[in-house]
Enzyme design. Structure first.
Site, PDB file in Angstrom:
ATOM      1  N   ASP A 318       0.856  -1.180   0.000  1.00 37.43           N
ATOM      2  CA  ASP A 318       0.000   0.000   0.000  1.00 37.43           C
ATOM      3  C   ASP A 318       0.901   1.243   0.000  1.00 37.43           C
ATOM      4  O   ASP A 318       2.116   1.139   0.151  1.00 37.43           O
ATOM      5  CB  ASP A 318      -0.956  -0.019   1.204  1.00 37.43           C
ATOM      6  CG  ASP A 318      -2.179   0.858   0.961  1.00 37.43           C
ATOM      7  OD1 ASP A 318      -2.157   1.688   0.031  1.00 37.43           O
ATOM      8  OD2 ASP A 318      -3.180   0.722   1.704  1.00 37.43           O
ATOM      9  N   GLU A 518     -10.138   7.346   4.555  1.00 34.81           N
ATOM     10  CA  GLU A 518      -9.125   6.763   5.433  1.00 34.81           C
ATOM     11  C   GLU A 518      -9.184   7.357   6.843  1.00 34.81           C
ATOM     12  O   GLU A 518     -10.251   7.612   7.372  1.00 34.81           O
ATOM     13  CB  GLU A 518      -7.742   6.898   4.788  1.00 34.81           C
ATOM     14  CG  GLU A 518      -7.702   6.161   3.430  1.00 34.81           C
ATOM     15  CD  GLU A 518      -6.321   6.029   2.837  1.00 34.81           C
ATOM     16  OE1 GLU A 518      -5.383   5.692   3.552  1.00 34.81           O
ATOM     17  OE2 GLU A 518      -6.197   6.248   1.608  1.00 34.81           O
TER      18      GLU A 518
HETATM   19  C1  BGC Z   1      -5.082   3.150   0.342  1.00 33.54           C
HETATM   20  C2  BGC Z   1      -5.349   2.103  -0.705  1.00 33.54           C
HETATM   21  C3  BGC Z   1      -5.274   2.705  -2.071  1.00 33.54           C
HETATM   22  C4  BGC Z   1      -3.946   3.393  -2.263  1.00 33.54           C
HETATM   23  C5  BGC Z   1      -3.795   4.076  -3.609  1.00 33.54           C
HETATM   24  C6  BGC Z   1      -3.847   3.931   0.050  1.00 33.54           C
HETATM   25  O1  BGC Z   1      -3.725   5.007   0.920  1.00 33.54           O
HETATM   26  O2  BGC Z   1      -4.991   2.531   1.605  1.00 33.54           O
HETATM   27  O3  BGC Z   1      -6.602   1.512  -0.482  1.00 33.54           O
HETATM   28  O4  BGC Z   1      -5.472   1.731  -3.043  1.00 33.54           O
HETATM   29  O5  BGC Z   1      -3.780   4.366  -1.272  1.00 33.54           O
HETATM   30  O6  BGC Z   1      -4.603   5.178  -3.715  1.00 33.54           O
HETATM   31  C1  BGC Z   2      -3.254   9.804  -2.080  1.00 34.91           C
HETATM   32  C2  BGC Z   2      -4.061   8.566  -1.839  1.00 34.91           C
HETATM   33  C3  BGC Z   2      -3.417   7.780  -0.782  1.00 34.91           C
HETATM   34  C4  BGC Z   2      -3.146   8.615   0.469  1.00 34.91           C
HETATM   35  C5  BGC Z   2      -2.349   7.825   1.461  1.00 34.91           C
HETATM   36  C6  BGC Z   2      -3.074  10.580  -0.795  1.00 34.91           C
HETATM   37  O1  BGC Z   2      -2.318  11.715  -1.010  1.00 34.91           O
HETATM   38  O2  BGC Z   2      -3.869  10.567  -3.032  1.00 34.91           O
HETATM   39  O3  BGC Z   2      -4.176   7.803  -2.997  1.00 34.91           O
HETATM   40  O4  BGC Z   2      -4.258   6.725  -0.497  1.00 34.91           O
HETATM   41  O5  BGC Z   2      -2.449   9.790   0.165  1.00 34.91           O
HETATM   42  O6  BGC Z   2      -2.416   8.313   2.757  1.00 34.91           O
END
Ligand code: BGC
Ligand code: BGC
Length: 835
Positions: A318, A518
């Site tokens: 991830d 998130e």
């Molecule tokens: C998320 C994932 C996601 C990835 C790419 C991460 O922060 O936990 O679910 O696929 O970012 O965007």
């Molecule tokens: C990104 C997401 C990712 C996240 C991780 C963001 O800046 O756009 O895709 O999941 O950071 O914390």
């Protein structure tokens, strides 16, 4: 949580799978003399992958296992570093903006493709694989159809629908010439306080498994059939392995604690069906299992997932998830590869990571064999997906602008909305409503694409989207208006009750959660709002009109809304329906002749709480359940008026009792709680004195001040930045304590072991909000024993501390090996200058 039957089938499936592999192995043994046995057609792909692998340079191999984000990887970079993959994260799209056109997406796909397949430098020209989230439709495109989020789809509980959603999503992704999606999420969310609960279909592993399997077939095609990974389908990802939905207190990136068996039965269960259906990639979770970060958990990533469950695709990390492992950083982490991550998601860190990994393989710290294994897996998936034959992205069949948001695709989404709605209350047959009447539609949420689509839409948080930024779809208001106007009725829309004019015969009030993604969505309870909240005030005002009220609640998860239900005649859970909100009007409105158009079929896939505390409830709970798993009324069975629900929230509004005491006798005072944190998790609850942060960089224990264990000793290991803090999930108003210029933060403490490093004391009011100062010198100037350290708030306010919205009134942070003990912390009065 997990019924005996779930356990049974989990074990049974494992046995079946094991048998199959043994069969395959013995076949290999039998015909060993006559070459390789073909146990499945994919072995051919593996053979081809072996051929490529044999010709690859070390540099090509290292590049193959690294994925960068398109915002930091140019096509030239992809070529120079032989990167195996790129992604566009939640906030990135070609050209940088979220409004990139179809042409821009396709041009970018072409550019990366050309760069990766260029062999003029003597390289092999292995096609690069582009991954995108597409967690509810092709969600970074304003032209795409956005489906309801997963908690809604859990309520619809319809595998056929899921498969249709999967195939529409695959087609829309393919229409932009991309080949890989980071979906489906197979989290079995056990705690609604988790900010990703809406990405979960259900609290029930079996339901998650069934729906996950169905959408997977839609995304990748049916294994064994010609459709599998054909040009209409994409590579899918089952995520986040494992335990993401089981973290303590619902903390994102937190820790799932319990016996391994229990954790597996609940959280690994849906992966069985995904593996049966030949999911090609699995994403490792940011979270930990019993304190071990998943990106470094070899037992689970290799032992369980591969050796026991038989997964034969590749594991993607991830977003800098490897850096969560203690001792790792975004640019340096052999541990993740060694544990079983085959491809690093290194959005902005890919270059440093490439250089370090290259060195680590050269020096033998990472065995070549393990690198080869990871590369082989990645190449095998690329071959299975036909990448080597697919050709220039823009020239592929199905790469068409018109596919995005096609009418047939929108209809699938609208149907999903209809099927996901859950009716909780319908007194006096308020619904379905007669569309020939005068209907008032109230609430900003009624006309907000951003609110109805939620997080992971156009941007990561999805909270910055104007209606005009969506090229496809309808707001709830638009859907209702269309229906009412066509029937000859009248619509009055107002954002607030106060703005409503005229005399409507029925009110539809739309309200709910604002978008988040998130950890931003983590809560410490499940209170939608307190008794003085704005939505309740609106409902009270609307009630005075004396006409029936229908409430439509937009939410990603169960939140406590008993008072809102009491104030409504009918109550509908609308979830986060996505762009095709016309589906709401389809169910709520009767046909002009009075007949039901569509009945409610949605049933709760999460138990709904009867109080706001948020400690998990599930199917087996005997108490604290307002509406059980599976609950949902229909027009026919909603006959008896609902008795008034309890309005005892069980949670006190923070700040109402604030007297300035933040910690007494070593314990945080409500509404604040005590946390320890480090890079693995900044907020591990530590109510008990004997506690440790996730990477073990700071620990605490009880020590004696005036009585037994009435103080808390904090012990920083000095290994990395670590924090002890007192925080509330909600903002607390400190202004009633007085003017900042006359207030101080006073800590009664003892320095047990000073360190030669700054020790910061901070007060915070949310992300990038607050102030901090180094108190190391003040502490050094103090003698031994218990003393007061008094820091005026004017040390923090000029840096931006907002006293009206404090979240973390005390944060102690250092990289040094300090040990201090604290017993009381208070806001005290008195004028002091900040020196
Ligand atoms: C998320 C994932 C996601 C990835 C790419 C991460 O922060 O936990 O679910 O696929 O970012 O965007
Ligand atoms: C990104 C997401 C990712 C996240 C991780 C963001 O800046 O756009 O895709 O999941 O950071 O914390």
């Amino acid at each position: 949580m997990n019924a005996g039957s779930a356990m049974y089938s989990f074990l049974k499936m494992q046995l079946i799978r094991r048998d199959r592999r043994n069969l395959c192995r013995s076949a290999v043994a039998l015909i060993a003399g006559i070459g390789l046995a073909a146990c499945s057609p994919s072995d051919k792909a593996e053979q081809r992958a072996q051929d490529y692998l044999a010709k690859m340079t070390l540099e090509e191999k290292v590049g193959q296992v690294i994925q960068g984000d398109i915002s930091t990887v140019t096509p030239e970079d992809a070529k120079a570093y032989n990167l195996g993959s790129v992604l566009n994260g939640g906030n990135s799209a070609p050209g940088g903006g979220k409004t990139a056109s179809w042409q821009q997406w396709v041009d970018a796909a072409d550019a990366y493709w050309r760069a990766s397949t260029d062999t003029t430098d003597g390289g092999l020209g292995i096609p690069l694989l582009w991954g995108t989230d597409a967690v509810h439709g092709h969600n970074n495109l304003q032209m795409a159809v956005i489906f309801p989020h997963n908690s809604a789809l859990g309520a619809a509980a319809d595998p056929e629908l899921m498969q249709a959603i999967g195939s529409v999503t695959a087609r829309e992704v393919k229409a932009t010439a991309l080949d890989w999606v980071f979906a489906p999420t197979l989290a079995v969310a056990q705690d609604d306080r988790w900010g990703r609960a809406y990405e979960s279909y259900s609290e029930d592993p079996k339901l998650v498994s069934d729906l996950g399997e169905a959408i997977l077939r839609g995304l990748q095609g049916t294994p064994g059939s010609a459709s599998f990974l054909d040009p209409q389908h994409v590579i899918a990802t089952a995520k986040h392995f494992v335990g993401d939905g089981g973290t303590q207190y619902g903390i994102d990136k937190g820790d799932a604690v319990g016996t391994l068996n229990d954790i597996m039965e609940t959280h690994a269960f849906p992966y069985e069906a995904a593996i049966e259906n030949e999911v090609q990639t699995v994403m490792a979770s940011f979270s930990s299992v019993n304190g071990v970060k998943m990106h470094g958990a070899k037992d689970l990533l290799t032992g369980t997932l591969r050796d026991e469950m038989g997964f034969n695709g590749f594991v993607i990390g991830d977003w800098n998830g490897h850096a969560e492992i203690p001792g790792c950083s975004p640019v340096d982490c052999p541990d993740a590869l060694l544990a079983g991550v085959d491809m690093y998601m290194a959005p902005d860190s890919w270059k440093g990571l490439y250089e370090n990994l290259l060195l680590q393989v050269k020096e033998g710290r990472v065995p070549m064999q393990r690198l080869d294994e990871a590369v082989l897996r990645i190449l095998t998936v690329k071959i299975r997906a036909g990448l080597f034959e697919a050709g220039l992205p823009s020239q592929r069949p199905g790469v068409q602008r018109a596919t995005l948001g096609a009418p047939a695709h929108r209809e699938v989404a609208r149907n999903a909305v209809r099927k996901s709605l859950v009716l909780l209350k319908n007194d006096n047959a308020t619904l379905p409503f007669d569309p020939k009447k005068h209907i008032a539609i109230i609430g900003a949420g009624a006309n907000s694409m951003s609110q109805q689509t939620g997080g992971w839409t156009l941007s990561w948080q999805g909270n910055d989207n104007a209606n005009a930024e969506f090229e496809t779809g309808q707001t709830i208001l638009e859907g209702l208006s269309e229906k009412i106007e066509a029937a000859g009725g009248k619509v009055s829309f107002a954002e607030t009750a106060a703005q409503l004019t005229g005399n409507p015969e029925l009110i539809i009030y739309v309200f709910g959660e604002k978008p988040y993604a998130e950890f931003v969505g983590d809560m410490s309870d499940v209170m939608f709002e307190f008794a003085d909240g704005p939505a309740l005030a609106e409902l009270n005002a609307l009630k005075k009109r004396g006409v029936p009220i229908v409430s439509v609640f937009l939410t990603g998860r169960p939140l406590w809304i008993n008072s809102h239900i009491n104030q409504s005649d009918a109550f509908v859970i609308g979830w986060l329906p996505g762009t095709e909100a016309g589906g709401i009007a389809d169910v709520l409105a009767a046909q002009p002749n009075g007949e039901i158009a569509h009945d409610f079929t949605g049933r709760l896939s999460f138990s709904w709480p009867s109080d706001g505390r948020g400690t998990p409830i599930d199917k087996n709970s005997k108490a604290r359940v307002q509406f059980p798993f599976g609950y949902g009324l229909t027009y026919a069975n909603a006959v008896t008026p609902m008795a008034s629900l309890s309005e005892a929230a069980g949670v006190e509004k923070p700040g109402t009792q604030l007297d300035g005491v933040l910690m007494a006798r070593g314990a945080a005072r409500a509404p604040f709680s005590f946390f320890l944190g480090d890079s693995s998790n900044w907020r591990t609850p530590a109510d008990a004195f004997l506690a440790e942060s996730l990477a073990k960089s700071i620990s605490s224990r009880g020590v004696d001040h005036k009585a037994q264990e009435d103080a808390r000793q904090l012990n920083w290991r000095g290994s990395e930045r670590a924090v002890a803090s007192i925080q509330s999930q909600r903002h607390v108003d400190f202004t009633n304590l007085g003017d900042a210029s006359n207030l101080n933060l006073t800590l009664h403490l003892r320095v047990d072991e000073p360190a030669d490093a700054p020790l910061f004391l901070a007060m915070g009011c949310g992300d990038n909000c607050g102030g901090k100062i180094d108190i190391a010198n003040r502490l050094a100037a103090m003698g031994n024993g218990w003393q007061d350290v008094t820091v005026p708030l004017t040390c923090f306010t000029p840096q931006g501390l907002n006293l009206a919205a404090v979240k973390a009134p005390v944060i102690l942070e250092t990289e040094g090996a300090w040990t201090i003990s604290v017993t009381d912390i208070e806001i005290t009065k008195g004028k002091n200058d900040c020196r």
